[in-house]
Design a protein around this motif. Structure first.
Motif, PDB file in Angstrom:
ATOM      1  N   TYR A  22       8.584   4.868  33.809  1.00  0.00           N
ATOM      2  CA  TYR A  22       8.890   3.746  34.490  1.00  0.00           C
ATOM      3  C   TYR A  22      10.455   3.834  35.079  1.00  0.00           C
ATOM      4  O   TYR A  22      11.404   3.467  33.796  1.00  0.00           O
ATOM      5  N   TYR A  55       6.825   4.696  38.243  1.00  0.00           N
ATOM      6  CA  TYR A  55       7.143   3.591  38.965  1.00  0.00           C
ATOM      7  C   TYR A  55       8.616   3.907  39.321  1.00  0.00           C
ATOM      8  O   TYR A  55       9.356   4.331  38.560  1.00  0.00           O
ATOM      9  N   ILE A  56       9.010   3.240  40.533  1.00  0.00           N
ATOM     10  CA  ILE A  56      10.571   3.316  40.830  1.00  0.00           C
ATOM     11  C   ILE A  56      10.826   2.007  41.395  1.00  0.00           C
ATOM     12  O   ILE A  56      10.152   1.526  42.317  1.00  0.00           O
ATOM     13  N   SER A  57      11.682   1.547  40.975  1.00  0.00           N
ATOM     14  CA  SER A  57      12.255   0.035  41.830  1.00  0.00           C
ATOM     15  C   SER A  57      13.770   0.558  42.406  1.00  0.00           C
ATOM     16  O   SER A  57      14.149   1.493  42.466  1.00  0.00           O
ATOM     17  N   SER A  58      14.232  -0.408  43.246  1.00  0.00           N
ATOM     18  CA  SER A  58      15.901  -0.068  43.870  1.00  0.00           C
ATOM     19  C   SER A  58      16.780   0.211  43.065  1.00  0.00           C
ATOM     20  O   SER A  58      17.819   0.931  43.399  1.00  0.00           O
ATOM     21  N   LYS A  86       2.152   6.692  45.379  1.00  0.00           N
ATOM     22  CA  LYS A  86       2.840   5.276  45.036  1.00  0.00           C
ATOM     23  C   LYS A  86       4.231   5.384  44.881  1.00  0.00           C
ATOM     24  O   LYS A  86       4.915   4.633  45.646  1.00  0.00           O
ATOM     25  N   ASN A  89       5.645   6.201  48.549  1.00  0.00           N
ATOM     26  CA  ASN A  89       5.782   5.098  49.497  1.00  0.00           C
ATOM     27  C   ASN A  89       7.041   4.198  49.316  1.00  0.00           C
ATOM     28  O   ASN A  89       7.405   3.893  50.275  1.00  0.00           O
ATOM     29  N   VAL A  90       7.532   4.022  48.151  1.00  0.00           N
ATOM     30  CA  VAL A  90       8.782   3.185  47.812  1.00  0.00           C
ATOM     31  C   VAL A  90       9.938   4.011  48.735  1.00  0.00           C
ATOM     32  O   VAL A  90      10.843   3.231  49.378  1.00  0.00           O
ATOM     33  N   LEU A  93       9.469   3.663  52.330  1.00  0.00           N
ATOM     34  CA  LEU A  93       9.726   2.312  53.017  1.00  0.00           C
ATOM     35  C   LEU A  93      10.933   2.271  53.329  1.00  0.00           C
ATOM     36  O   LEU A  93      11.301   1.467  54.186  1.00  0.00           O
ATOM     37  N   LEU A  94      11.961   2.909  52.514  1.00  0.00           N
ATOM     38  CA  LEU A  94      13.521   2.494  52.897  1.00  0.00           C
ATOM     39  C   LEU A  94      14.016   3.682  53.783  1.00  0.00           C
ATOM     40  O   LEU A  94      15.191   3.974  53.711  1.00  0.00           O
ATOM     41  N   PHE A  96      14.248   6.862  52.953  1.00  0.00           N
ATOM     42  CA  PHE A  96      14.859   7.809  52.178  1.00  0.00           C
ATOM     43  C   PHE A  96      14.524   9.403  52.426  1.00  0.00           C
ATOM     44  O   PHE A  96      15.406  10.333  52.366  1.00  0.00           O
TER      45      PHE A  96
END
Lengths: 118, 139
Positions: A22, A55-58, A86, A89-90, A93-94, A96
Motif C-alpha cells: 500500500y 493501492y496508491i493515493s495522491s 485498480k 485507474n488512479v 483518472l489524473l 498520468f
C-alpha cells in the motif's frame, strides 16, 4: 511496518524498483528515499514494477511527480509496468499516462532503455 | 438510516484502518469492488489533507469519520478541529498543465471531487472543519 515494501534490482543498465503493498501518505517517504538514493548514485534509467502494488493515493503519485523532471534532465526516464487495473485507474483518472510511459511488462521497459542506449 | 463512527489519531499510519473501515461498510451497502476502492481512496485523501494541513503532522489530535447511509446514499463526514481553510480557494487543477509543468501536490482535493458524487464543506473557524463525501448507489 510491513504494509509497503520496495525491492531494488539491476537489469543491464536499468534499475528496477519492485513495489509491494500500500502506497499512501504513510509509506510514500520510503519510495521517496529509494528515488533519492538512485539519483544520488546517478542511476536515471528507472523501471517501477507495480505488479504487487495493491493501492496508491495522491501521496504516492506525488513521489513520481517529484522526481520525473530531474530524471529526464539527466537523459533518463521513469517507466511504470505491470499495473493492476485498480492502480492503473488512479493514474488514468489524473491523466498520468500523458506524462509517464506505462507498459504492460517489465521486460518491454528494460528493452526500451537498451534500445535507447544503442 | 444507519450510522457508524471511527475515531483515529492524526497519524498517517492510521490511514489503512480508515480505508478498511470505509471499505467494509461500502461493500455491505452494495457498492462494487471498483466503487469501494474509489470511496476508500477519497476518504484517505480527505484524512491525509487533515493530517498534513489542518494538524501539520501533529499526532496529538483526532479525526472522526462517520458513515451515514440512507436511501441509496452513502455519506462520510470527516471532522477535525485543526486549522480552518477556505475550500473555495482550492483550485481544481488543469491536469494537462499540471503534468506538463511537473507540478507537485494538491491532487487530493481533485481526486475527491473526481471520485465522489458530492463533496461539501462545513467550516466553523476555531471550532470544527467538516468535509462530507457522498456516493450514490447506481439505480
Amino acid at each position: 511496518m510491513s504494509d509497503f515494501k520496495i525491492a531494488l534490482r539491476e537489469r543491464e543498465t536499468v534499475n528496477v524498483l519492485e513495489l509491494k503493498g500500500y502506497l499512501d501518505a504513510h509509506t510514500a517517504p520510503k519510495l521517496e528515499e529509494a528515488f533519492q538514493n538512485l539519483l544520488k548514485n546517478a542511476r536515471f534509467n528507472i523501471v517501477v514494477n507495480c505488479r504487487d502494488l495493491s493501492y496508491i493515493s495522491s501521496a504516492g503519485l506525488g513521489v513520481f511527480m517529484a522526481f520525473i523532471e530531474d530524471v529526464r534532465k539527466n537523459k533518463g526516464d521513469i517507466k511504470l509496468t505491470n499495473m493492476t487495473p485498480k492502480v492503473y485507474n488512479v493514474f488514468d483518472l489524473l491523466g498520468f499516462p500523458l506524462l509517464y510511459e506505462i507498459l504492460p511488462d517489465e521486460q518491454e521497459a528494460v528493452r526500451k532503455f537498451s534500445e535507447r542506449m544503442k | 438510516m444507519s450510522k457508524r463512527t471511527l475515531n483515529i489519531e492524526s497519524r498517517t499510519e492510521r490511514l489503512i484502518a480508515v480505508r478498511e473501515f470505509i471499505s467494509v461498510a461500502a461493500r455491505e451497502f452494495g457498492f462494487t469492488d471498483e466503487e469501494v476502492s474509489k470511496i476508500a481512496l477519497a476518504v484517505d485523501e480527505a484524512c491525509t489533507n487533515i493530517i498534513k494541513h489542518a494538524y501539520k503532522y501533529d499526532p496529538n489530535y483526532s479525526i472522526s469519520v462517520t458513515i451515514s447511509t440512507h436511501n441509496g446514499a452513502f455519506e462520510i463526514a470527516i471532522r477535525d478541529t485543526g486549522r480552518d481553510f477556505r475550500p473555495e480557494a482550492i483550485p481544481t487543477p488543469d491536469m494537462k498543465e499540471y503534468l506538463e509543468h511537473y507540478r507537485h501536490g494538491g491532487l487530493g482535493v481533485y481526486l475527491m471531487r473526481s471520485l465522489m458524487d458530492k463533496v461539501e464543506y462545513n467550516i466553523r473557524p476555531g471550532k470544527m472543519n467538516e468535509v462530507r463525501l457522498t456516493k450514490f448507489l447506481p439505480r
